[in-house]
Design a protein around this motif. Structure first.
Motif, PDB file in Angstrom:
ATOM      1  N   LEU A   1     -29.050 -24.535 -11.104  1.00  0.00           N
ATOM      2  CA  LEU A   1     -29.382 -23.118 -11.245  1.00  0.00           C
ATOM      3  C   LEU A   1     -28.181 -22.352 -11.796  1.00  0.00           C
ATOM      4  N   ASP A   2     -28.399 -21.678 -12.905  1.00  0.00           N
ATOM      5  CA  ASP A   2     -27.341 -20.903 -13.561  1.00  0.00           C
ATOM      6  C   ASP A   2     -27.652 -19.413 -13.426  1.00  0.00           C
ATOM      7  N   ILE A   3     -26.833 -18.718 -12.613  1.00  0.00           N
ATOM      8  CA  ILE A   3     -27.038 -17.270 -12.417  1.00  0.00           C
ATOM      9  C   ILE A   3     -25.889 -16.468 -13.034  1.00  0.00           C
ATOM     10  N   SER A   4     -25.149 -17.109 -13.937  1.00  0.00           N
ATOM     11  CA  SER A   4     -23.990 -16.430 -14.543  1.00  0.00           C
ATOM     12  C   SER A   4     -24.401 -15.234 -15.394  1.00  0.00           C
ATOM     13  N   HIS A   5     -25.654 -15.193 -15.825  1.00  0.00           N
ATOM     14  CA  HIS A   5     -26.143 -14.064 -16.632  1.00  0.00           C
ATOM     15  C   HIS A   5     -27.145 -13.219 -15.844  1.00  0.00           C
ATOM     16  N   TRP A   6     -27.045 -13.322 -14.512  1.00  0.00           N
ATOM     17  CA  TRP A   6     -27.913 -12.530 -13.636  1.00  0.00           C
ATOM     18  C   TRP A   6     -27.004 -11.558 -12.893  1.00  0.00           C
ATOM     19  N   ASP A   7     -26.933 -10.343 -13.389  1.00  0.00           N
ATOM     20  CA  ASP A   7     -25.951  -9.375 -12.892  1.00  0.00           C
ATOM     21  C   ASP A   7     -26.524  -8.487 -11.788  1.00  0.00           C
ATOM     22  N   VAL A   8     -25.647  -8.150 -10.831  1.00  0.00           N
ATOM     23  CA  VAL A   8     -26.001  -7.186  -9.782  1.00  0.00           C
ATOM     24  C   VAL A   8     -25.526  -5.814 -10.260  1.00  0.00           C
ATOM     25  N   VAL A   9     -26.477  -4.881 -10.363  1.00  0.00           N
ATOM     26  CA  VAL A   9     -26.191  -3.568 -10.954  1.00  0.00           C
ATOM     27  C   VAL A   9     -26.451  -2.466  -9.933  1.00  0.00           C
ATOM     28  N   ASP A  10     -25.541  -1.510  -9.877  1.00  0.00           N
ATOM     29  CA  ASP A  10     -25.698  -0.322  -9.033  1.00  0.00           C
ATOM     30  C   ASP A  10     -26.654   0.633  -9.744  1.00  0.00           C
ATOM     31  N   THR A  11     -27.748   0.971  -9.092  1.00  0.00           N
ATOM     32  CA  THR A  11     -28.738   1.828  -9.754  1.00  0.00           C
ATOM     33  C   THR A  11     -28.242   3.262  -9.958  1.00  0.00           C
ATOM     34  N   GLY A  12     -27.209   3.670  -9.211  1.00  0.00           N
ATOM     35  CA  GLY A  12     -26.662   5.009  -9.367  1.00  0.00           C
ATOM     36  C   GLY A  12     -25.739   5.096 -10.568  1.00  0.00           C
ATOM     37  N   THR A  13     -24.804   4.164 -10.675  1.00  0.00           N
ATOM     38  CA  THR A  13     -23.831   4.184 -11.768  1.00  0.00           C
ATOM     39  C   THR A  13     -24.311   3.413 -12.994  1.00  0.00           C
ATOM     40  N   LYS A  14     -25.320   2.582 -12.813  1.00  0.00           N
ATOM     41  CA  LYS A  14     -25.848   1.725 -13.882  1.00  0.00           C
ATOM     42  C   LYS A  14     -24.818   0.683 -14.339  1.00  0.00           C
ATOM     43  N   LYS A  15     -23.833   0.422 -13.484  1.00  0.00           N
ATOM     44  CA  LYS A  15     -22.785  -0.529 -13.839  1.00  0.00           C
ATOM     45  C   LYS A  15     -22.859  -1.772 -12.944  1.00  0.00           C
ATOM     46  N   PRO A  16     -22.423  -2.928 -13.481  1.00  0.00           N
ATOM     47  CA  PRO A  16     -22.414  -4.142 -12.671  1.00  0.00           C
ATOM     48  C   PRO A  16     -21.473  -4.013 -11.480  1.00  0.00           C
ATOM     49  N   VAL A  17     -21.869  -4.595 -10.393  1.00  0.00           N
ATOM     50  CA  VAL A  17     -21.069  -4.575  -9.172  1.00  0.00           C
ATOM     51  C   VAL A  17     -20.065  -5.729  -9.219  1.00  0.00           C
ATOM     52  N   SER A  18     -18.831  -5.453  -8.754  1.00  0.00           N
ATOM     53  CA  SER A  18     -17.819  -6.519  -8.724  1.00  0.00           C
ATOM     54  C   SER A  18     -18.178  -7.540  -7.645  1.00  0.00           C
ATOM     55  N   LEU A  19     -18.128  -8.812  -8.026  1.00  0.00           N
ATOM     56  CA  LEU A  19     -18.447  -9.906  -7.109  1.00  0.00           C
ATOM     57  C   LEU A  19     -17.249 -10.841  -7.002  1.00  0.00           C
ATOM     58  N   PRO A  20     -17.148 -11.626  -5.945  1.00  0.00           N
ATOM     59  CA  PRO A  20     -16.010 -12.548  -5.788  1.00  0.00           C
ATOM     60  C   PRO A  20     -15.871 -13.467  -7.002  1.00  0.00           C
ATOM     61  N   SER A  21     -14.658 -13.602  -7.473  1.00  0.00           N
ATOM     62  CA  SER A  21     -14.424 -14.407  -8.670  1.00  0.00           C
ATOM     63  C   SER A  21     -14.631 -15.894  -8.427  1.00  0.00           C
ATOM     64  N   ASN A  22     -14.547 -16.308  -7.164  1.00  0.00           N
ATOM     65  CA  ASN A  22     -14.672 -17.740  -6.870  1.00  0.00           C
ATOM     66  C   ASN A  22     -16.106 -18.149  -6.490  1.00  0.00           C
ATOM     67  N   ARG A  23     -17.041 -17.228  -6.629  1.00  0.00           N
ATOM     68  CA  ARG A  23     -18.418 -17.585  -6.269  1.00  0.00           C
ATOM     69  C   ARG A  23     -19.007 -18.549  -7.295  1.00  0.00           C
ATOM     70  N   LEU A  24     -19.886 -19.407  -6.828  1.00  0.00           N
ATOM     71  CA  LEU A  24     -20.538 -20.362  -7.719  1.00  0.00           C
ATOM     72  C   LEU A  24     -21.637 -19.654  -8.505  1.00  0.00           C
TER      73      LEU A  24
END
Length: 202
Positions: A151-174
């Motif tokens: 499963l590749d989720i590298s192009h599945w971004d978590v976005v804040d609906t208020g700012t419309k910007k991607p949320v920072s996630l841990p760099s070491n996550r798979l």
């Protein structure tokens, strides 16, 4: 020349003319008969060649191979609906129930609801790499299968609906990992009932 000699020659010419005419008529009849026979033969050949050949009966399908294809198709559709579920805060666009049930459905809906309550949505795409049916039992009362994929989720971004910007996630996550899922064939069709991420990169 005497009249008797002339009349004799005339009679001879008349007989020869009639004989020639008779021979010509016979020749025409023979040619016409030959042409008819030839045409009939060609027609028969044409009819014979246009007669459709007897088609071979279709080869019987392999139930196990058919089931494997259905399982993989269901699993891919399951993740397409997961994308819709996490991307839409209302959840109206997703039809996850067509492809998931039991624990897999409960967890997905609860996790998506939790994210939406925090004003987060997931955008982009999930890639299901090399899905493989590792176990299949179609003879039991409720047929089931185990499927493994990358499963590749590298192009599945978590976005804040208020700012419309991607949320920072841990760099070491798979972002590419092995996942093992259980699929069962219910009366309505195959359903993913359990997802188990293996915490192992792929």
């Amino acid at each position: 020349m005497a009249p008797s000699a002339r009349s004799g020659r005339a009679l001879l010419r008349e007989r020869n003319g009639k004989r020639s005419a008779a021979l010509l008529f016979v020749a025409c009849v023979l040619i016409a008969t030959s042409a008819c026979n030839s045409d009939g033969s060609d027609d028969n050949k044409a009819k014979a060649s246009s007669t459709p050949s007897v088609s071979q009966p279709p080869k019987p399908t392999n139930p196990r191979e058919t089931a494997k294809k259905e399982v993989i198709s269901t699993y891919k559709a399951y993740w397409q609906e997961m994308e819709k579920l996490y991307a839409d805060r209302s959840g109206k666009d997703a039809e996850l129930k067509k492809y998931a049930a039991a624990l897999a459905l409960i967890r997905a809906e609860a996790d998506a609801r939790r994210a939406h309550d925090e004003n987060l949505i997931h955008t982009g795409q999930v890639t299901v790499g090399t899905p493989t049916v590792t176990k299949l039992d179609i003879d039991r009362k409720v047929p089931n299968a185990t499927i493994s994929s990358c499963l590749d989720i590298s192009h599945w971004d978590v976005v804040d609906t208020g700012t419309k910007k991607p949320v920072s996630l841990p760099s070491n996550r798979l972002t590419k990992y092995v996942i093992v899922s259980t699929v069962e064939r219910w009366p309505e069709g195959w359903r993913v009932i359990k997802d188990e991420p293996q915490d192992k990169p792929c």
